[in-house]
Design a protein around this motif. Structure first.
Motif, PDB file in Angstrom:
ATOM      1  N   ALA A 196       0.699  -1.390   0.182  1.00  0.00           N
ATOM      2  CA  ALA A 196      -0.172   0.059   0.272  1.00  0.00           C
ATOM      3  C   ALA A 196       0.759   1.106  -0.446  1.00  0.00           C
ATOM      4  N   ARG A 197       1.685   1.458   0.783  1.00  0.00           N
ATOM      5  CA  ARG A 197       2.880   2.788   1.154  1.00  0.00           C
ATOM      6  C   ARG A 197       3.346   2.586  -0.405  1.00  0.00           C
ATOM      7  N   LEU A 198       3.600   1.288  -1.000  1.00  0.00           N
ATOM      8  CA  LEU A 198       4.502   1.124  -2.406  1.00  0.00           C
ATOM      9  C   LEU A 198       3.504   2.359  -3.795  1.00  0.00           C
ATOM     10  N   ARG A 199       2.289   2.175  -3.708  1.00  0.00           N
ATOM     11  CA  ARG A 199       0.934   2.392  -4.537  1.00  0.00           C
ATOM     12  C   ARG A 199       1.110   3.627  -4.391  1.00  0.00           C
ATOM     13  N   GLN A 200       0.740   3.879  -3.140  1.00  0.00           N
ATOM     14  CA  GLN A 200       1.536   6.304  -2.615  1.00  0.00           C
ATOM     15  C   GLN A 200       2.095   6.388  -3.397  1.00  0.00           C
ATOM     16  N   LEU A 201       3.331   6.090  -3.701  1.00  0.00           N
ATOM     17  CA  LEU A 201       4.552   6.670  -3.998  1.00  0.00           C
ATOM     18  C   LEU A 201       3.833   6.632  -5.424  1.00  0.00           C
ATOM     19  N   PRO A 202       4.988   8.538  -5.865  1.00  0.00           N
ATOM     20  CA  PRO A 202       4.322   8.852  -6.851  1.00  0.00           C
ATOM     21  C   PRO A 202       4.827   7.966  -8.229  1.00  0.00           C
ATOM     22  N   ALA A 203       4.504   8.018  -9.607  1.00  0.00           N
ATOM     23  CA  ALA A 203       5.375   7.197 -10.283  1.00  0.00           C
ATOM     24  C   ALA A 203       6.253   7.310 -11.281  1.00  0.00           C
ATOM     25  N   GLU A 204       6.884   8.975 -10.325  1.00  0.00           N
ATOM     26  CA  GLU A 204       8.254   9.405 -11.294  1.00  0.00           C
ATOM     27  C   GLU A 204       7.897  10.329 -10.603  1.00  0.00           C
ATOM     28  N   ARG A 205       9.703  10.516 -10.285  1.00  0.00           N
ATOM     29  CA  ARG A 205      10.466  11.912  -9.393  1.00  0.00           C
ATOM     30  C   ARG A 205      11.217  12.779 -10.040  1.00  0.00           C
TER      31      ARG A 205
END
Length: 176
Positions: free
Chosen positions: A17-26
């Motif tokens: 769930a935490r990984l899914r909350q990360l932005p797709a691109e930084r």
């Protein structure tokens, strides 16, 4: 499912769930790109790649280093040249390969006695197929030098090739 497995599964779900909350691109901030571009534009003399040895020290060791390099090249170079230009010894042939070689020699002599340019054109593809089959059997003998049955197959293939050639010549009215 025991308590340990349940805890592990809960941790896995939480991490997912935490990984899914990360932005797709930084993207790095614009100032980072400006700093990189400025460093790339710097003159190379401001960024030495290697340490510079003082001149007096270099002068003293330079002839010794050069002589050592020439000696190493002379010793290693001739041995390496020989390695590259000498052919490695071939492994000894197995008795089956020796028999296959003798059979191939007999076949070549028999074929040489037959005028190949007078073979009917319709037989040429079949003759080429038999030649390819014989080459495949020779290759199999080299890979499996204990497979005696391959010698029989090679003998039959050569015999069939000779017989087909003779029949073609006989049908064309030529003697073999």
């Amino acid at each position: 499912m025991n308590r340990h497995d349940a805890d592990h599964e809960h941790e896995h779900d939480e991490l997912a769930a935490r990984l899914r909350q990360l932005p797709a691109e930084r993207l790095p901030p614009a100032t980072a790109w400006q700093g990189i571009a400025a460093r790339l534009r710097e003159e190379p003399r401001l960024r030495p790649a290697v340490a510079v040895v003082p001149a007096p020290c270099r002068r003293r060791w330079l002839p010794i280093a050069a002589a050592a390099a020439v000696a190493a090249l002379a010793l290693l170079g001739t041995g390496r040249w020989r390695e590259l230009h000498e052919q490695p010894p071939s492994p000894p042939e197995s008795p089956l390969e020796v028999q296959a070689d003798a059979l191939a020699d007999q076949y070549r002599q028999a074929i040489a006695a037959i005028p190949q340019d007078t073979v009917p054109a319709e037989l040429v593809p079949a003759l080429h197929e038999l030649d390819a089959s014989a080459a495949g059997i020779r290759s199999a003998i080299a890979q499996s030098p204990d497979a005696g049955f391959l010698l029989g197959q090679l003998r039959r293939t050569y015999a069939l090739r000779l017989e087909l050639t003779r029949q073609g010549l006989a049908a064309a009215g030529l003697a073999t």
